[in-house]
Design an enzyme around this catalytic site. Structure first.
Site, short mmCIF file in Angstrom:
data_model
loop_
_atom_site.label_atom_id
_atom_site.label_comp_id
_atom_site.label_asym_id
_atom_site.label_seq_id
_atom_site.Cartn_x
_atom_site.Cartn_y
_atom_site.Cartn_z
N HIS A 1 38.44 11.59 12.66
CA HIS A 1 37.17 11.38 11.96
C HIS A 1 37.40 11.39 10.45
O HIS A 1 36.91 10.49 9.74
CB HIS A 1 36.17 12.48 12.37
CG HIS A 1 34.87 12.40 11.65
ND1 HIS A 1 33.68 12.13 12.27
CD2 HIS A 1 34.57 12.58 10.33
CE1 HIS A 1 32.70 12.13 11.36
NE2 HIS A 1 33.21 12.40 10.18
N GLU A 2 38.13 12.39 9.95
CA GLU A 2 38.32 12.50 8.50
C GLU A 2 39.18 11.36 7.97
O GLU A 2 38.87 10.80 6.91
CB GLU A 2 38.95 13.85 8.13
CG GLU A 2 38.07 15.05 8.45
CD GLU A 2 36.63 14.92 7.98
OE1 GLU A 2 36.40 14.31 6.90
OE2 GLU A 2 35.72 15.38 8.68
N GLN B 1 33.86 10.77 0.33
CA GLN B 1 32.54 11.36 0.54
C GLN B 1 32.02 12.07 -0.70
O GLN B 1 30.83 12.36 -0.79
CB GLN B 1 32.58 12.36 1.71
CG GLN B 1 32.83 11.69 3.05
CD GLN B 1 32.81 12.72 4.15
OE1 GLN B 1 33.83 13.34 4.44
NE2 GLN B 1 31.65 12.94 4.76
N CYS C 1 28.45 13.99 10.89
CA CYS C 1 29.15 13.73 9.63
C CYS C 1 28.23 14.11 8.48
O CYS C 1 27.04 13.79 8.52
CB CYS C 1 29.50 12.23 9.56
SG CYS C 1 30.33 11.77 8.02
N LEU C 2 28.79 14.76 7.47
CA LEU C 2 27.98 15.16 6.31
C LEU C 2 27.41 13.94 5.58
O LEU C 2 26.42 14.07 4.87
CB LEU C 2 28.81 16.01 5.35
CG LEU C 2 29.26 17.36 5.92
CD1 LEU C 2 30.24 18.03 4.96
CD2 LEU C 2 28.07 18.28 6.19
N GLY D 1 35.36 19.16 7.86
CA GLY D 1 36.29 18.40 7.06
C GLY D 1 35.52 17.62 6.02
O GLY D 1 34.29 17.50 6.12
NI NI Z 1 32.49 12.50 8.23
#
Ligand code: NI
Length: 191
Positions: free
Chosen positions: A144-145, A54, A102-103, A49
């Site tokens: 999370h997203e 982000q 997480c990215l 996601g």
């Molecule tokens: Ni994340």
């Protein structure tokens, strides 16, 4: 479409509360191409996601897709879903422990508690209202997203900071045990 740079832990944009998208602007080329770029960036980074903050756009938009993801080989698939102005309503008291990455938090994973059942209300990219229930591991991904839209990262929700580990060490020391937990969650919730 373009792959955008992903903001990393410490960038203030990740800590802002993102703004609602005005629905009469949703069809605009700016917002539609932002959504395309979020999807392309998520695919490029192999994320499950990605939220607009982000990629440094503090708007309440997230993309979610899990399709045999090599970063998360145990995650049940989720079709490509765009959520605009999502609202999550928790159903019931059940929670489960997830092991998240997480990215925007490079090379770290950690244990987080997530609600097991949710009702999701949002708009899709064309402004159609969406209402769906999600459960289990997939519910963890939605939480999370959507947390990103409130400036919250998984590291804020750690069950125990001692659970933080690198991706290599997750695979080496924790993945086998966690896969068993995931199987139990998937059996119970079907996702
Ligand atoms: Ni994340």
């Amino acid at each position: 479409m373009s792959v955008l740079p992903i903001a990393k832990l410490g960038e203030p944009v990740l800590r802002q509360v993102a703004k609602e998208v005005e629905l009469d602007r949703l069809a605009s080329p700016e917002i539609q191409s932002l959504i395309d770029d979020i999807v392309e960036t998520m695919h490029h980074a192999r994320g499950a996601g990605l939220a607009a903050p982000q990629v440094r756009h503090p708007l309440r938009i997230v993309a979610i897709e899990v399709k045999d993801n090599p970063r998360y080989p145990y995650k049940p698939n989720i079709p490509l879903t765009i959520l605009v102005n999502p609202q999550l309503e928790v159903i019931g008291e059940e929670r489960f422990e997830n092991f998240e990455g997480c990215l925007s938090v490079p090379d770290l994973r950690g244990r987080v508690m997530r609600h097991a059942r949710l009702r999701v209300r949002a708009y899709d990219r064309h402004g159609q209202a969406i209402e769906q229930e999600v459960a289990g591991i997939s519910a963890g991904t939605f939480q999370h997203e959507c947390d990103h839209l409130d400036g919250i990262l998984f590291v804020d929700r750690l069950v125990d900071s001692k659970s933080l580990c690198t991706w290599d060490n997750f695979r080496r020391y924790h993945e086998d045990e966690f896969r068993k937990q995931v199987q139990a969650v998937v059996q119970k919730y079907g996702a």
